[in-house]
Design a protein around this motif. Structure first.
Motif, PDB file in Angstrom:
ATOM      1  N   ILE A 188       0.836  -1.205   0.000  1.00 14.30           N
ATOM      2  CA  ILE A 188       0.000   0.000   0.000  1.00 14.30           C
ATOM      3  C   ILE A 188       0.869   1.254   0.000  1.00 14.30           C
ATOM      4  CG2 ILE A 188      -1.661   1.348   1.352  1.00 14.30           C
ATOM      5  CD1 ILE A 188      -2.793  -1.343   2.359  1.00 14.30           C
ATOM      6  N   LEU A 189       1.883   1.282   0.864  1.00 11.85           N
ATOM      7  CA  LEU A 189       2.763   2.452   0.968  1.00 11.85           C
ATOM      8  C   LEU A 189       3.568   2.660  -0.310  1.00 11.85           C
ATOM      9  CD1 LEU A 189       3.964   1.880   4.628  1.00 11.85           C
ATOM     10  CD2 LEU A 189       2.777   3.933   3.826  1.00 11.85           C
ATOM     11  N   ALA A 190       4.025   1.563  -0.930  1.00 12.13           N
ATOM     12  CA  ALA A 190       4.806   1.680  -2.162  1.00 12.13           C
ATOM     13  C   ALA A 190       3.968   2.258  -3.291  1.00 12.13           C
ATOM     14  CB  ALA A 190       5.368   0.319  -2.559  1.00 12.13           C
ATOM     15  N   VAL A 191       2.734   1.782  -3.430  1.00 12.24           N
ATOM     16  CA  VAL A 191       1.837   2.312  -4.468  1.00 12.24           C
ATOM     17  C   VAL A 191       1.599   3.800  -4.245  1.00 12.24           C
ATOM     18  CG1 VAL A 191      -0.518   2.234  -5.379  1.00 12.24           C
ATOM     19  CG2 VAL A 191       0.723   0.108  -4.926  1.00 12.24           C
ATOM     20  N   ILE A 251      10.566   4.883   0.007  1.00 12.75           N
ATOM     21  CA  ILE A 251      11.343   6.033   0.474  1.00 12.75           C
ATOM     22  C   ILE A 251      11.823   6.951  -0.656  1.00 12.75           C
ATOM     23  CG2 ILE A 251      13.535   6.656   1.582  1.00 12.75           C
ATOM     24  CD1 ILE A 251      13.071   4.312   3.506  1.00 12.75           C
ATOM     25  N   PHE A 252      12.400   6.400  -1.734  1.00  9.23           N
ATOM     26  CA  PHE A 252      13.044   7.257  -2.736  1.00  9.23           C
ATOM     27  C   PHE A 252      12.070   8.095  -3.564  1.00  9.23           C
ATOM     28  CE2 PHE A 252      16.383   4.089  -1.848  1.00  9.23           C
ATOM     29  CZ  PHE A 252      17.360   4.972  -1.422  1.00  9.23           C
ATOM     30  N   PRO A 253      10.927   7.551  -4.031  1.00  7.34           N
ATOM     31  CA  PRO A 253       9.970   8.429  -4.716  1.00  7.34           C
ATOM     32  C   PRO A 253       9.425   9.520  -3.803  1.00  7.34           C
ATOM     33  CG  PRO A 253       9.519   6.141  -5.248  1.00  7.34           C
ATOM     34  CD  PRO A 253      10.527   6.136  -4.134  1.00  7.34           C
ATOM     35  N   ALA A 254       9.197   9.186  -2.516  1.00  6.73           N
ATOM     36  CA  ALA A 254       8.685  10.183  -1.575  1.00  6.73           C
ATOM     37  C   ALA A 254       9.691  11.306  -1.372  1.00  6.73           C
ATOM     38  CB  ALA A 254       8.353   9.513  -0.242  1.00  6.73           C
ATOM     39  N   CYS A 255      10.969  10.952  -1.217  1.00  3.03           N
ATOM     40  CA  CYS A 255      12.008  11.970  -1.046  1.00  3.03           C
ATOM     41  C   CYS A 255      12.134  12.844  -2.292  1.00  3.03           C
ATOM     42  CB  CYS A 255      13.347  11.303  -0.732  1.00  3.03           C
ATOM     43  SG  CYS A 255      13.445  10.580   0.927  1.00  3.03           S
ATOM     44  N   ALA A 256      12.066  12.224  -3.462  1.00  3.55           N
ATOM     45  CA  ALA A 256      12.171  12.984  -4.711  1.00  3.55           C
ATOM     46  C   ALA A 256      10.990  13.927  -4.872  1.00  3.55           C
ATOM     47  CB  ALA A 256      12.245  12.029  -5.896  1.00  3.55           C
ATOM     48  N   SER A 257       9.807  13.463  -4.491  1.00  3.39           N
ATOM     49  CA  SER A 257       8.602  14.275  -4.634  1.00  3.39           C
ATOM     50  C   SER A 257       8.671  15.544  -3.803  1.00  3.39           C
ATOM     51  CB  SER A 257       7.381  13.443  -4.222  1.00  3.39           C
ATOM     52  OG  SER A 257       6.195  14.206  -4.317  1.00  3.39           O
ATOM     53  N   PHE A 258       9.318  15.479  -2.637  1.00  2.00           N
ATOM     54  CA  PHE A 258       9.407  16.638  -1.750  1.00  2.00           C
ATOM     55  C   PHE A 258      10.809  17.253  -1.724  1.00  2.00           C
ATOM     56  CE2 PHE A 258       5.740  14.246  -0.286  1.00  2.00           C
ATOM     57  CZ  PHE A 258       4.784  15.246  -0.108  1.00  2.00           C
ATOM     58  N   THR A 297       8.936   9.809  -9.975  1.00  4.53           N
ATOM     59  CA  THR A 297       9.679   9.033 -10.974  1.00  4.53           C
ATOM     60  C   THR A 297      11.177   9.322 -10.940  1.00  4.53           C
ATOM     61  OG1 THR A 297       9.126  10.732 -12.605  1.00  4.53           O
ATOM     62  CG2 THR A 297       7.724   8.770 -12.550  1.00  4.53           C
ATOM     63  N   LYS A 298      11.538  10.531 -10.549  1.00  2.00           N
ATOM     64  CA  LYS A 298      12.961  10.872 -10.429  1.00  2.00           C
ATOM     65  C   LYS A 298      13.629  10.003  -9.365  1.00  2.00           C
ATOM     66  CE  LYS A 298      16.086  14.782  -9.652  1.00  2.00           C
ATOM     67  NZ  LYS A 298      16.176  16.231  -9.307  1.00  2.00           N
ATOM     68  N   GLY A 299      12.942   9.774  -8.280  1.00  2.00           N
ATOM     69  CA  GLY A 299      13.462   8.911  -7.221  1.00  2.00           C
ATOM     70  C   GLY A 299      13.550   7.472  -7.679  1.00  2.00           C
ATOM     71  N   LEU A 300      12.561   7.027  -8.482  1.00  2.00           N
ATOM     72  CA  LEU A 300      12.594   5.668  -9.012  1.00  2.00           C
ATOM     73  C   LEU A 300      13.790   5.463  -9.930  1.00  2.00           C
ATOM     74  CD1 LEU A 300       8.856   4.855  -9.868  1.00  2.00           C
ATOM     75  CD2 LEU A 300      10.277   3.807  -8.102  1.00  2.00           C
ATOM     76  N   ALA A 301      14.069   6.467 -10.758  1.00  2.00           N
ATOM     77  CA  ALA A 301      15.209   6.363 -11.686  1.00  2.00           C
ATOM     78  C   ALA A 301      16.519   6.249 -10.921  1.00  2.00           C
ATOM     79  CB  ALA A 301      15.234   7.575 -12.603  1.00  2.00           C
ATOM     80  N   SER A 360       3.539   5.952  -2.669  1.00  2.00           N
ATOM     81  CA  SER A 360       4.768   6.709  -2.885  1.00  2.00           C
ATOM     82  C   SER A 360       5.084   6.846  -4.372  1.00  2.00           C
ATOM     83  CB  SER A 360       5.927   6.023  -2.168  1.00  2.00           C
ATOM     84  OG  SER A 360       7.094   6.799  -2.229  1.00  2.00           O
ATOM     85  N   ILE A 361       4.936   5.763  -5.114  1.00  2.00           N
ATOM     86  CA  ILE A 361       5.246   5.779  -6.543  1.00  2.00           C
ATOM     87  C   ILE A 361       4.350   6.738  -7.306  1.00  2.00           C
ATOM     88  CG2 ILE A 361       5.186   4.350  -8.648  1.00  2.00           C
ATOM     89  CD1 ILE A 361       6.103   2.001  -6.884  1.00  2.00           C
ATOM     90  N   THR A 362       3.110   6.888  -6.842  1.00  2.48           N
ATOM     91  CA  THR A 362       2.157   7.756  -7.542  1.00  2.48           C
ATOM     92  C   THR A 362       2.257   9.224  -7.135  1.00  2.48           C
ATOM     93  OG1 THR A 362       0.466   7.182  -5.885  1.00  2.48           O
ATOM     94  CG2 THR A 362       0.506   5.883  -7.914  1.00  2.48           C
ATOM     95  N   LEU A 363       3.173   9.565  -6.235  1.00  7.71           N
ATOM     96  CA  LEU A 363       3.364  10.972  -5.870  1.00  7.71           C
ATOM     97  C   LEU A 363       3.941  11.759  -7.044  1.00  7.71           C
ATOM     98  CD1 LEU A 363       4.912  10.604  -2.293  1.00  7.71           C
ATOM     99  CD2 LEU A 363       2.684  11.608  -2.835  1.00  7.71           C
ATOM    100  N   LYS A 364       3.553  13.001  -7.178  1.00  8.32           N
ATOM    101  CA  LYS A 364       4.061  13.856  -8.244  1.00  8.32           C
ATOM    102  C   LYS A 364       5.575  14.042  -8.080  1.00  8.32           C
ATOM    103  CE  LYS A 364       3.373  18.360 -10.429  1.00  8.32           C
ATOM    104  NZ  LYS A 364       2.641  19.659 -10.355  1.00  8.32           N
TER     105      LYS A 364
END
Length: 444
Positions: free
Chosen positions: A177-180, A261-268, A189-193, A182-186
């Motif tokens: 649930i948390l991963a979905v 963690i990484f998509p969330a950090c990138a988003s903010f 994708t930069k964090g995913l890369a 986080s990945i969908t945060l604006k």
């Protein structure tokens, strides 16, 4: 004293994976990735997990199942007359105790963060203030130890196995649930890369060494914490096949922790190279700035609590099994006395930032660093080296006996061509990790 048994194969896999899954996966792994270049580190980590983790864990399971005993009695049943291997069994017991001397405190911290988010007090959280507050540390340490040993007072199947099954399922659901989310945060994708796309320019020798070290330590190999679960299972399944399942589950949790963690950090726009504070300070900042942050933060730290407890329960079961084999105590009596002992020794860490200040490696270091150094830098690698040498050589269990034990039952088999990996590659890697760890350790 009759040997207890797990009721199912699933129980064995979830308990073993639970022992491996813990703060090393969901706390240390993400900040190691953040400090070591992202995707390239992850790729090397996965390679070493197969080459190093698979044989090492198979050997530890084999020792447990062959002996049908805890680490303190394991060698006595398997070693040749006149040998002194059994001394390492007592070192394993100490290693588990030293691990809980700080791990129970970290579990308490996670419980405190979870309670703070639930209570709507996340804005007041400060990691520095928390660790220097004796009342908070002692109270939540007590809660962590009391919950653990209360569960362990029950028999193996209705206590540890049953609770771990529910807890692991909840952990995996919460992570997904948390991963979905986080990945969908604006901007996520930069964090995913950064996390998933290897940049081989960042693949330096220190990064390779760090990945090898993390792959080894994430499975909790070397102090008999896994051997105990090998002693609780039958011989209907081969051990390498079961080891693969444990490693896959352990790796899944580590990888998904990064997806949170990484998509969330990138988003903010929050730095991912903060090191050990990444989980506490950084993720608290993320949730405090996220819509519905109180709910998401509560779920995140609940998942962290489950991950921490999965290891704490498994390691404390090992301690309890060793003590019971030495004394003949019942589960209830053993749990009470072991719980008191763990609580008292963990007070050094709980009060190490306030009352019992201790700087073993210079200003800024603490009791936590001391216990972690003993376990992570010494007892785990040296213990795994001893397991490897004992399993693969004639002066110990011996290669043929290891193969016979590991291959009993259905599933993947250890093959003769694998001997160089088990007998030479694994010990050499462990020696390299140990030497490099001591040379590069920040002594002051």
């Amino acid at each position: 004293m009759a040997r207890e048994r797990l009721s199912s194969r699933l129980g064995f896999i979830l308990l073993s994976a639970g022992c491996a899954i813990g703060c090393g996966n969901v706390w240390k792994f993400p900040w190691m990735v953040g400090q070591n270049g992202g995707g390239a580190f992850v790729l090397v980590y996965l390679v070493f997990l197969v080459l190093l983790g698979l044989p090492a864990l198979t050997m530890e399971f084999a020792l447990g199942r062959a002996s049908q005993a805890s680490p303190v009695r394991m060698y006595q049943k398997l070693e040749k007359p006149g040998s002194k291997w059994h001394i390492h069994g007592y070192v394993c017991l100490l290693g588990n105790i030293f691990l809980m001397a700080f791990y129970t405190v970290v579990t308490g911290w996670l419980i405190y963060y979870f309670v703070s988010f639930i209570a709507g007090k996340a804005g007041e959280l400060s990691f520095g203030k928390m660790i220097s507050n004796p009342r908070i540390n002692v109270m939540y340490l007590f809660i962590a130890v009391a919950i653990c040993f209360t569960i362990l007072t029950r028999n193996l199947q209705s206590g540890l196995e049953r609770i771990t099954k529910y807890m692991m399922v909840m952990l995996l659901v919460l992570m997904t649930i948390l991963a979905v989310r986080s990945i969908t945060l604006k901007g996520g994708t930069k964090g995913l890369a950064f996390y998933l796309v290897p940049d081989f320019k960042k693949l330096t020798v220190p990064v390779i060494v760090a990945a090898m070290n993390q792959a080894f330590f994430t499975l909790s190999i070397g102090i008999g914490a896994m051997a105990i679960f090998g002693s609780y299972i039958g011989k209907d399944r081969s051990l390498m096949g079961e080891t693969v399942k444990v490693i896959v589950l352990d790796t899944f949790v580590a990888i998904v922790a990064g997806l949170i963690i990484f998509p969330a950090c990138a988003s903010f726009n929050i730095a991912v190279d903060a090191g050990p504070s990444l989980l506490f300070n950084t993720m608290t900042t993320v949730f405090n700035n996220m819509g519905g942050g109180r709910i998401w933060g509560s779920l995140f730290f609940l998942f962290m609590v489950f991950a921490a407890f999965s290891t704490e329960l498994a390691v404390c079961e090992n301690i309890l099994a060793c003590v019971r084999e030495l004394t003949g105590w019942s589960r209830a009596k053993g749990s009470l006395i072991c719980g008191i002992g763990i609580f008292l020794i963990a007070l050094t860490t709980a009060l190490g930032y306030s009352i019992f200040k201790f700087h073993p490696f210079g200003e800024g270091s603490s009791w936590l660093d001391f216990w972690d150094f003993l376990v992570s830098n010494n007892l785990l690698p040296l213990g795994a080296l001893i397991f490897s040498l004992f399993c693969c050589n004639k002066f110990g269990l011996g290669w043929q006996n290891l193969m016979t034990e590991a291959n009993e039952g259905e599933g993947l088999k250890v093959k003769n061509w694998m001997k160089p990996i088990f007998a030479y590659f694994v010990p050499l890697c462990i020696i390299a990790i140990y030497i490099i760890g001591l040379v590069t350790f920040k002594w002051k």
